[in-house]
Design a protein around this motif. Structure first.
Motif, mmCIF file in Angstrom:
data_model
loop_
_atom_site.group_PDB
_atom_site.id
_atom_site.type_symbol
_atom_site.label_atom_id
_atom_site.label_comp_id
_atom_site.label_asym_id
_atom_site.label_seq_id
_atom_site.Cartn_x
_atom_site.Cartn_y
_atom_site.Cartn_z
ATOM 1 N N THR A 1 0.740 -1.263 -0.039
ATOM 2 C CA THR A 1 -0.015 0.010 0.129
ATOM 3 C C THR A 1 1.028 1.295 -0.054
ATOM 4 O OG1 THR A 1 -1.536 -1.281 1.107
ATOM 5 C CG2 THR A 1 -1.742 1.244 1.422
ATOM 6 N N VAL B 1 -6.781 -3.347 7.781
ATOM 7 C CA VAL B 1 -6.566 -2.729 6.453
ATOM 8 C C VAL B 1 -5.972 -4.059 5.897
ATOM 9 C CG1 VAL B 1 -5.236 -1.373 4.806
ATOM 10 C CG2 VAL B 1 -5.849 -0.526 6.971
ATOM 11 N N GLU B 2 -6.923 -4.676 4.671
ATOM 12 C CA GLU B 2 -6.734 -5.655 3.863
ATOM 13 C C GLU B 2 -6.305 -6.835 4.608
ATOM 14 O OE1 GLU B 2 -3.733 -4.843 0.944
ATOM 15 O OE2 GLU B 2 -4.852 -3.659 -0.125
ATOM 16 N N GLY C 1 -7.000 3.745 1.751
ATOM 17 C CA GLY C 1 -7.790 3.120 0.710
ATOM 18 C C GLY C 1 -7.708 3.805 -0.583
#
Length: 390
Positions: free
Chosen positions: A3, A327-328, A381
């Motif tokens: 990310t 997150v993910e 995101g």
């Protein structure tokens, strides 16, 4: 999947570099654009870093993001939101045991008052009756004492028998008791004697007026609350802990209280042996020295309490659960950096109250995004989606 989110390279700067590369007349190598872009990224400010979110202090405040600190403790520690309250031992309600009309108010909100000083004056028939009883008892006492002196003199001169002297002494004693009783009835009404139909309401302690429930000329009922007076040289902070955590807190333990740049050390004064029926948590009360007046009742603060003994959380870092986002599928916290925040993967251990242990990923001295950190998750995101589309 990595990310990445950082400041996007300004298009004008990239275009200018591209034009400069073509103006020399020589054909540019195939990788010239890539090289120029990388170089421009370095010269344009900050190089991209994984998980970086750039925010100014003004943007952080506007987003309502609360900054909290991770805490490392060998014995475990808890960092909890709390509220400054008045010291339970230093606040009293002032009321009058008799009803009547308020004819004088000597103090307003926030003003200081000494113990025994008048706060209000109430006028009523009951006050007149109480004060009249004091005057009558005082007159009877004066007469009884005068009669006692006369009987003592006559007894010394062998004119009056001892029986009359004893009777005079008894009458004087009874008159003295009657006067004290009348005075105590006025005191029980919440004040001191004044004019014949008035009673003065005195402050029971020295402090500040923090609440006033009456206005001048108002008729109040018996036992109605008139004022609240608080000694704010000491204030308290109340925490609700799980039974396991409360069992590791002792009276006298230190609690660090933080609000912005202000810090104070509170000392645990009370650990409740009874759980709250609704929450099933134990109440812990700590007292703060507030003689400098830096804390206000009702002010929200963050309290960090170090726990004694036990293995839970030992050697780990404790962070508020509000600071952890998923997150993910990975647990993340957002660490404050010079230019914003950095998403940092962490491994979580057991929860402890409103906190959770972090077994890896943090040193223990970082400043993190706490409440409203979900806005950073959303921004992360969005940045990932933008980069994925290029």
């Amino acid at each position: 999947m990595k990310t990445r989110f950082a400041a996007v390279l300004p298009l004008t700067l990239a275009a200018a570099l591209a034009v400069a590369g073509c103006s020399g007349g020589d054909p540019a190598p195939e990788n010239a654009d890539a090289g120029n872009t990388a170089q421009a990224g370095k010269e344009g400010g900050h190089a991209e870093e994984e998980g970086e979110i750039e925010l100014t202090p003004q943007q952080i405040r506007a987003a309502g993001i609360e900054l909290v600190r991770a805490v490392r403790s060998g014995g475990g520690a808890l960092t909890l939101p709390a509220t400054i309250e008045g010291d339970p031992q230093g606040m009293q309600v002032v009321s009058a045991a008799i009803g009547g009309r308020v004819v004088s108010l000597t103090r307003n909100l926030g003003q200081s008052v000494g113990r025994g000083q008048t706060l209000a004056v109430i006028e009523s028939r009951e006050a007149a009756s109480l004060n009249a009883e004091i005057e009558a008892a005082r007159a009877r006492l004066g007469l009884a004492e005068s009669n006692l002196r006369r009987e003592q003199r006559l007894f010394n001169e062998r004119v009056s028998p001892e029986q009359d002297l004893i009777a005079a002494r008894t009458a004087a004693t009874e008159a003295r008791i009657a006067l004290r009783l009348a005075q105590q009835q006025v005191a029980a009404a919440g004040g001191q004697g004044g004019a014949l139909n008035r009673v003065s309401i005195a402050s029971p302690l020295s402090g500040q007026v923090v609440a006033r429930s009456v206005t001048l000329g108002q008729t109040v009922a018996a036992d109605a609350e008139l004022f609240r007076v608080a000694d704010l040289s000491r204030v308290a902070v109340t925490l609700a802990l799980s039974p396991a955590d409360a069992g590791r807190v002792r009276p006298g333990s230190d609690i660090e209280v933080v609000a912005g740049e202000r810090r104070s050390v509170a000392r645990v004064d009370f650990v409740s042996p009874i759980l709250d029926e609704a929450t099933r948590l134990a109440t812990v009360i700590a007292v703060i020295d507030n003689r400098l007046g830096q804390w206000r009742v009702g002010e929200p603060v963050t309290a960090s309490i170090r726990l004694a003994g036990g293995d839970a959380g030992a050697g780990s870092v404790l962070v508020p659960q509000s600071a952890v986002q998923t997150v993910e599928g990975r647990q993340m916290v957002f660490v404050r950096t010079e230019h914003g925040f950095r998403a940092t993967p962490v491994t979580l251990g057991a929860p402890s109250g409103d906190n959770v242990a972090v077994t890896s990923g943090l040193r223990g001295d970082e400043q993190l995004a706490g409440a409203n950190s979900f806005t950073l998750k959303a921004e992360l995101g969005k940045g990932e989606a933008e980069h994925g589309g290029h």
